[in-house]
Structure formats: C-alpha cells, structure tokens
Design an enzyme around this catalytic site. Sequence first.
Site, PDB file in Angstrom:
ATOM      1  N   ARG A  76      -3.268   6.976   1.113  1.00 46.37           N
ATOM      2  CA  ARG A  76      -3.723   8.188   1.800  1.00 46.37           C
ATOM      3  C   ARG A  76      -2.735   8.827   2.760  1.00 46.37           C
ATOM      4  O   ARG A  76      -2.931   9.956   3.185  1.00 46.37           O
ATOM      5  CB  ARG A  76      -5.031   7.892   2.533  1.00 46.37           C
ATOM      6  CG  ARG A  76      -6.222   7.845   1.609  1.00 46.37           C
ATOM      7  CD  ARG A  76      -7.435   7.316   2.309  1.00 46.37           C
ATOM      8  NE  ARG A  76      -7.203   5.946   2.749  1.00 46.37           N
ATOM      9  CZ  ARG A  76      -8.122   5.175   3.285  1.00 46.37           C
ATOM     10  NH1 ARG A  76      -9.326   5.626   3.499  1.00 46.37           N
ATOM     11  NH2 ARG A  76      -7.840   3.932   3.634  1.00 46.37           N
ATOM     12  N   ARG A  89       0.818  -1.218   0.000  1.00 44.52           N
ATOM     13  CA  ARG A  89       0.000   0.000   0.000  1.00 44.52           C
ATOM     14  C   ARG A  89       0.856   1.274   0.000  1.00 44.52           C
ATOM     15  O   ARG A  89       0.490   2.272   0.618  1.00 44.52           O
ATOM     16  CB  ARG A  89      -0.951   0.038   1.210  1.00 44.52           C
ATOM     17  CG  ARG A  89      -2.029  -1.003   1.193  1.00 44.52           C
ATOM     18  CD  ARG A  89      -3.177  -0.561   0.284  1.00 44.52           C
ATOM     19  NE  ARG A  89      -4.318  -1.430   0.457  1.00 44.52           N
ATOM     20  CZ  ARG A  89      -5.394  -1.111   1.172  1.00 44.52           C
ATOM     21  NH1 ARG A  89      -5.485   0.051   1.749  1.00 44.52           N
ATOM     22  NH2 ARG A  89      -6.385  -1.958   1.271  1.00 44.52           N
ATOM     23  N   ARG A 100      -6.559  12.099  -5.578  1.00 45.55           N
ATOM     24  CA  ARG A 100      -7.803  11.395  -5.301  1.00 45.55           C
ATOM     25  C   ARG A 100      -8.973  12.375  -5.344  1.00 45.55           C
ATOM     26  O   ARG A 100     -10.029  12.091  -5.899  1.00 45.55           O
ATOM     27  CB  ARG A 100      -7.662  10.739  -3.925  1.00 45.55           C
ATOM     28  CG  ARG A 100      -8.899  10.305  -3.246  1.00 45.55           C
ATOM     29  CD  ARG A 100      -9.204   8.861  -3.552  1.00 45.55           C
ATOM     30  NE  ARG A 100     -10.133   8.319  -2.574  1.00 45.55           N
ATOM     31  CZ  ARG A 100     -11.393   8.705  -2.489  1.00 45.55           C
ATOM     32  NH1 ARG A 100     -11.868   9.633  -3.277  1.00 45.55           N
ATOM     33  NH2 ARG A 100     -12.174   8.143  -1.587  1.00 45.55           N
ATOM     34  N   TYR A 140     -15.463 -10.702   0.347  1.00 50.91           N
ATOM     35  CA  TYR A 140     -16.125  -9.431   0.039  1.00 50.91           C
ATOM     36  C   TYR A 140     -17.408  -9.654  -0.772  1.00 50.91           C
ATOM     37  O   TYR A 140     -18.398  -8.950  -0.605  1.00 50.91           O
ATOM     38  CB  TYR A 140     -15.171  -8.497  -0.720  1.00 50.91           C
ATOM     39  CG  TYR A 140     -14.065  -7.976   0.180  1.00 50.91           C
ATOM     40  CD1 TYR A 140     -14.282  -6.876   1.004  1.00 50.91           C
ATOM     41  CD2 TYR A 140     -12.819  -8.592   0.219  1.00 50.91           C
ATOM     42  CE1 TYR A 140     -13.274  -6.401   1.844  1.00 50.91           C
ATOM     43  CE2 TYR A 140     -11.812  -8.123   1.054  1.00 50.91           C
ATOM     44  CZ  TYR A 140     -12.048  -7.033   1.861  1.00 50.91           C
ATOM     45  OH  TYR A 140     -11.060  -6.574   2.689  1.00 50.91           O
ATOM     46  N   ASP A 172      -7.036  -2.038  -7.311  1.00 51.66           N
ATOM     47  CA  ASP A 172      -7.566  -2.675  -6.102  1.00 51.66           C
ATOM     48  C   ASP A 172      -7.868  -4.133  -6.394  1.00 51.66           C
ATOM     49  O   ASP A 172      -8.078  -4.495  -7.552  1.00 51.66           O
ATOM     50  CB  ASP A 172      -8.829  -1.972  -5.610  1.00 51.66           C
ATOM     51  CG  ASP A 172      -9.109  -2.312  -4.164  1.00 51.66           C
ATOM     52  OD1 ASP A 172      -8.441  -1.748  -3.290  1.00 51.66           O
ATOM     53  OD2 ASP A 172      -9.950  -3.193  -3.900  1.00 51.66           O
TER      54      ASP A 172
HETATM   55  O1  CP3 Z   1      -0.159  -1.169  -2.586  1.00 50.19           O
HETATM   56  C1  CP3 Z   1      -0.425  -0.233  -3.355  1.00 50.19           C
HETATM   57  O2  CP3 Z   1       0.038   0.914  -3.211  1.00 50.19           O
HETATM   58  C2  CP3 Z   1      -1.272  -0.517  -4.569  1.00 50.19           C
HETATM   59  C3  CP3 Z   1      -2.668  -0.305  -4.446  1.00 50.19           C
HETATM   60  C4  CP3 Z   1      -3.574  -1.196  -3.597  1.00 50.19           C
HETATM   61  C5  CP3 Z   1      -4.785  -0.699  -3.052  1.00 50.19           C
HETATM   62  N1  CP3 Z   1      -5.470  -1.755  -2.523  1.00 50.19           N
HETATM   63  C6  CP3 Z   1      -5.205   0.700  -3.121  1.00 50.19           C
HETATM   64  C7  CP3 Z   1      -6.284   1.165  -2.248  1.00 50.19           C
HETATM   65  C8  CP3 Z   1      -3.511  -2.558  -3.291  1.00 50.19           C
HETATM   66  C9  CP3 Z   1      -2.403  -3.565  -3.560  1.00 50.19           C
HETATM   67  C10 CP3 Z   1      -4.734  -2.901  -2.627  1.00 50.19           C
HETATM   68  C11 CP3 Z   1      -5.071  -4.276  -2.198  1.00 50.19           C
HETATM   69  C12 CP3 Z   1      -6.277  -4.504  -1.382  1.00 50.19           C
HETATM   70  N2  CP3 Z   1      -7.502  -3.885  -1.467  1.00 50.19           N
HETATM   71  C13 CP3 Z   1      -6.393  -5.517  -0.408  1.00 50.19           C
HETATM   72  C14 CP3 Z   1      -5.319  -6.520  -0.070  1.00 50.19           C
HETATM   73  C15 CP3 Z   1      -4.212  -5.908   0.710  1.00 50.19           C
HETATM   74  C16 CP3 Z   1      -4.514  -5.742   2.153  1.00 50.19           C
HETATM   75  O3  CP3 Z   1      -4.430  -4.608   2.620  1.00 50.19           O
HETATM   76  O4  CP3 Z   1      -4.702  -6.747   2.808  1.00 50.19           O
HETATM   77  C17 CP3 Z   1      -7.672  -5.448   0.145  1.00 50.19           C
HETATM   78  C18 CP3 Z   1      -8.234  -6.326   1.242  1.00 50.19           C
HETATM   79  C19 CP3 Z   1      -8.377  -4.429  -0.546  1.00 50.19           C
HETATM   80  C20 CP3 Z   1      -9.804  -4.022  -0.385  1.00 50.19           C
HETATM   81  C21 CP3 Z   1      -9.927  -2.615  -0.032  1.00 50.19           C
HETATM   82  N3  CP3 Z   1      -9.695  -1.575  -0.895  1.00 50.19           N
HETATM   83  C22 CP3 Z   1     -10.254  -2.079   1.224  1.00 50.19           C
HETATM   84  C23 CP3 Z   1     -10.555  -2.898   2.452  1.00 50.19           C
HETATM   85  C24 CP3 Z   1     -10.222  -0.679   1.082  1.00 50.19           C
HETATM   86  C25 CP3 Z   1     -10.561   0.341   2.102  1.00 50.19           C
HETATM   87  C26 CP3 Z   1      -9.322   0.556   2.896  1.00 50.19           C
HETATM   88  C27 CP3 Z   1      -9.466   1.659   3.871  1.00 50.19           C
HETATM   89  O5  CP3 Z   1      -8.525   1.747   4.663  1.00 50.19           O
HETATM   90  O6  CP3 Z   1     -10.459   2.421   3.814  1.00 50.19           O
HETATM   91  C28 CP3 Z   1      -9.836  -0.382  -0.242  1.00 50.19           C
HETATM   92  C29 CP3 Z   1      -9.639   0.977  -0.827  1.00 50.19           C
HETATM   93  C30 CP3 Z   1      -8.258   1.320  -1.228  1.00 50.19           C
HETATM   94  N4  CP3 Z   1      -7.480   0.543  -2.014  1.00 50.19           N
HETATM   95  C31 CP3 Z   1      -7.540   2.517  -0.910  1.00 50.19           C
HETATM   96  C32 CP3 Z   1      -6.309   2.430  -1.558  1.00 50.19           C
HETATM   97  C33 CP3 Z   1      -5.210   3.445  -1.598  1.00 50.19           C
HETATM   98  C34 CP3 Z   1      -8.060   3.688  -0.098  1.00 50.19           C
HETATM   99  C35 CP3 Z   1      -9.189   4.302  -0.853  1.00 50.19           C
HETATM  100  C36 CP3 Z   1      -9.239   5.798  -0.862  1.00 50.19           C
HETATM  101  O7  CP3 Z   1      -8.306   6.444  -1.384  1.00 50.19           O
HETATM  102  O8  CP3 Z   1     -10.250   6.309  -0.383  1.00 50.19           O
END
Ligand code: CP3
Length: 354
Positions: A31, A27, A40, A154, A77
Amino acid sequence: MSELKNDRFLKALLREPVDRTPVWMMRQAGRYLPEYRERREQAGSFMDLCKNAEFACDVTLQPLERFELDAAILFSDILTIPDAMGLGLYFITGEGPKFEKTIRTAKDVDAINVIDGEKDLGYVMNAVRTIRKELNGRVPLIGFSGSPWTLATYMIEGGSTREFRHIKEFMLTQPEAMHELLDKLADSVISYLNAQILAGAQAVQIFDTWGGVLSGPLYQEFSLNYMKKITAGLLRENEGRRVPVIMFTKGGGQWLPDMAAAGADCLGLDWSTDIGMARQLVGDQVSLQGNMDPSMLFAKPDRIRQEVAYILERFGKGNGHVFNLGHGISQFADPEHAKVFVDAVHELSEPYHK
Ligand code: CP3
C-alpha cells in the site's frame, strides 16, 4: 527457463562471494505504492488481487520498476492456507484479516484436512508461473509461507491479536490437539512450498511472525520443531540450482543458535538484534538477512544512509549477508525513501566484498 541475469541474492543466501550486498524489502509490494493502491482498487478486494495471476504478477513487479531490488517476492498472503482449509478468509479495511470459522476444540482440529499445494492453491501456482515468465531472469523469485505456529494464531484467534489469549490457552490446556493442528499445518506448508518451487520459486521464506511471543522452551516445542519438519521436507534443488530456505522468526534473536541448526540456509533478523552479534552466534552455519528498522524510512535520506552504513559495518566484510528491513515496510513509508535505502545498500556495500 531463461538464464538468471542477477543471482547476487541466491549467492549471498548460500554464503558465496558477490560484488555488492543484495537487497529486497519484506512487503515490498503494497500500500505504500500508489500504483499498488490503484491495482487493488481495480481488483475489488485483496483476495481478488491475489487470485488474478495477471494482477498478482503486475503488483509483484511494481517495486522492481522503481527500485534496483535483487529479488522479487510472490504477491500473495500467508493466510491462503487456512483459507484453502475452509476457514473463510476476508479482510476488513483497518482491521486486517478475519476468518469466518475459528479453531477452538480438538474436534475442530480433526475436521481440518492437509492441503495439496497445486490442487488446492492452484491460483498461487499460476501467479508464480506468470511472474517467472514475466521476470524473464531479471532477478530470482521468492516464494513464501507462514510458519505453522503463525498460521495457527490466526486460525485460533480468528484474526489479528495483541494478547494471543485463545491460542495460548489452547496450547496450554490441549497440547495434543495443538500438536495435531501444527503437524497438519507443517504437512500443508511442505506441499504448498514444494508446489511453489516446482512452479518456479527460486528461494522460499518461512514467516514466523509470532514465534517471538513464546518463551524459549515453548518456542522450541510449538514453533521451531515444525519449521524443522518443513526444512526436512522441502525440495532443495530445482532447475539445477539449490533452492535456499530463509527462516524468519520475529523476536527470535536470542534463539539464533537453535534456529541455525534447524535446516535453513539463512536466518531473517528483526531490528532488535545486532547483526554483528548474530553473525558471531551463527558462525558459518547460515547466512543472515536483515535488519534495518522499517521506521528508519521515516527519517531523512542522510539518516537512512547512515543507518545502512552502520548495519553493513556491524556485519563486516565477507559473504552471507542479504540486506532487508527487519520487518515489512510500512504503508506510510515514502517510496522515495525506499529508493534511498536500496541505492545506499548497493553503493556502500562494495568495499565489504573486496
Ligand atoms: O512481501 C510482499 O510484497 C509479498 C506479499 C505479502 C503480503 N503479505 C501482502 C499483503 C507477504 C509476504 C505477506 C505475508 C504476511 N501476511 C504475513 C507475514 C509477514 C509479516 O508481516 O510478518 C502476515 C502476518 C500476513 C497476514 C496479513 N495479511 C495481515 C496481518 C494483513 C493486514 C496487514 C495490514 O497492514 O492491514 C494482510 C493483508 C496484506 N497482505 C496486505 C498486503 C499488501 C494489505 C492488504 C490490502 O492491500 O488491503
């Protein structure tokens, strides 16, 4: 395609010698970076950010401008696959991802179609191609997908969950339908990751974020089996180089020997497992990626450096370590502390490669 200037990451994944331990952060685009929040905002929504190749490329490269990272990871994502299957993904601030439709019956599973990576998720492939071009060989690009089990959580729960009530009830009462769903997801992940590889991803990671909520035999049956199917179906060579596969099961520390035999080149570790012990368990079968507690970035710089030194020492001398956090970086992390972390890995790891 241009020559790779820094291939430390790909070499370490394949347990080949390197000068310093490579490092990236799960990640790493996100943010905690003000420049990410700005983009964003401009994009309007998270999905708009993912669907615009220029924006997705831009935020992928943001952390590389700040830190000396040894790899870039595609900005996207894991939930793009269920979205492409027609479930209707959306995000509510503070509540995380949600789906308009959920999977609750065998009939729902029958209605799901296996997706074609290039055709159904073309916007992701455009992002991969744009990023590869823009990277111009600086560091390798990582593609990724969720594991079938993690995607299914999910799809069945309809969003994030603490209890996993619906998916576990579905798995236990309708195991055949559950297997049918996981099989369709595995085929979709194979097509999706192969399309990413052909578009330019130089390594791929499978995120099994929720595999650790299962007991051992059920982990084997409902999660690991499908990741095995995926590793067997992936293109393992492209552009004259091996394309390494990283398998990351959060909470999977006690199953490392089984995971090591599942066809991946590298296993990702969360911080609850000692990396020295993990190395003993997997021997020379796979490399290891990890595993500093992301919360350590809330500590002062000296404490962060001390933790990096400790993990390097626990892994010990020799090949096959990619440094990372044990899970995604927190949105509340201080970017300056992330820099301390990345620099410490490079600085302190040299003696381990002499
Ligand atoms: O790693 C990176 O920089 C690449 C981008 C990436 C994102 N999500 C961007 C993202 C990657 C590799 C993911 C994977 C992901 N997404 C996982 C597996 C990794 C882990 O953390 O276990 C999972 C379970 C998800 C599902 C998901 N997407 C969730 C639960 C959320 C909300 C997270 C939160 O903290 O609110 C997302 C959204 C998301 N994906 C964000 C980002 C940067 C935040 C969204 C935003 O900008 O509002």
